[in-house]
Enzyme design. Structure first.
Site, short mmCIF file in Angstrom:
data_model
loop_
_atom_site.label_atom_id
_atom_site.label_comp_id
_atom_site.label_asym_id
_atom_site.label_seq_id
_atom_site.Cartn_x
_atom_site.Cartn_y
_atom_site.Cartn_z
N TYR A 151 26.76 6.93 46.58
CA TYR A 151 27.08 5.61 46.04
C TYR A 151 28.50 5.52 45.47
CZ TYR A 151 22.03 5.00 46.23
OH TYR A 151 20.73 4.92 46.64
N HIS A 177 28.86 -1.74 44.88
CA HIS A 177 27.95 -1.84 43.74
C HIS A 177 28.38 -0.92 42.59
CE1 HIS A 177 24.42 -4.01 42.72
NE2 HIS A 177 23.52 -3.06 42.87
N TYR A 231 20.29 4.52 37.37
CA TYR A 231 20.36 3.64 38.53
C TYR A 231 20.48 2.21 38.02
CZ TYR A 231 19.39 7.52 41.65
OH TYR A 231 19.46 8.70 42.33
N ASN A 236 19.06 -0.65 38.51
CA ASN A 236 17.93 -1.51 38.13
C ASN A 236 17.28 -1.15 36.80
OD1 ASN A 236 18.54 -2.51 40.63
ND2 ASN A 236 16.60 -1.95 41.58
N ASN A 262 20.36 -7.24 39.74
CA ASN A 262 19.24 -6.48 39.17
C ASN A 262 19.62 -5.69 37.93
OD1 ASN A 262 17.33 -7.40 41.00
ND2 ASN A 262 17.85 -5.82 42.49
#
Length: 187
Positions: free
Chosen positions: A15, A20, A64, A66, A112
């Site tokens: 990631y 993001h 993470y 969320n 989120n």
């Protein structure tokens, strides 16, 4: 006076350079400006420094995206940081690439990470700094887009945009949200 700046992203090398994870990149630039390093801490990586006499905690949550609210709440409580001294740095599909938008409160706009922070803190009344990533994807490809890497044109402009977002974050610490919004929004 203490401040908490939280750059949202996802842990893991897969990631690292995705759209993001722009919150992580901005957080890293802030730590660089403060001449401090990140250390492993509860709920993520923390860098602590001073900016114009104010204590600044810069957090990259390892929960993470969320579940970011748990990290935000933990550090607010641990360091006794009031909600008005918290800034969340995140990506935003609704803004053109590189657009800077700071707001003192607002909805999660379908993000989120912000949705979880709203749920955990039980409020939407905290500052957020949104980094426009645009919405240049075909129907049904949103997840691939936000978890995708920057294109060549974006990559060329990225370091300058990250620098500007770092400056806006530190302006929030010293000049407050209203002055920072006037000075940086839309830039």
């Amino acid at each position: 006076m203490k401040y908490l700046i939280v750059g949202l992203g996802n842990k893991g090398s897969e990631y690292e350079n995705t759209r993001h994870n722009i919150g992580f990149k901005v957080a890293e630039k802030i730590a660089e400006a403060l001449e401090v390093s990140f250390n492993t801490a509860n709920f993520g990586w923390m860098a602590e420094g001073k900016y114009k006499g104010r204590k600044v905690f810069v957090l990259k949550p390892d929960t993470y995206m969320n579940l970011s609210g748990n990290a935000v709440r933990y550090w607010m409580q641990k360091e006794n940081i009031p909600l008005e001294n918290v800034l969340i740095v995140t990506d935003d599909l609704a803004l053109p690439f590189g657009t800077l938008r700071m707001k003192g409160k607002g909805s999660d706009a379908g993000h989120n990470g912000l949705k979880n922070i709203n749920e955990v803190l039980q409020t939407q009344n905290y500052a957020r700094l949104r980094f426009g990533i645009s919405a240049d994807f075909s129907a049904g490809r949103q997840v691939d887009y936000v978890l995708g890497t920057w294109n060549e044109e974006e990559t060329e402009k990225l370091s300058e945009r990250i620098e500007t977002f770092s400056k806006a974050s530190l302006s929030f610490v010293f000049a407050g949200i209203s002055n920072t919004m006037s000075a940086f929004n839309g830039k």
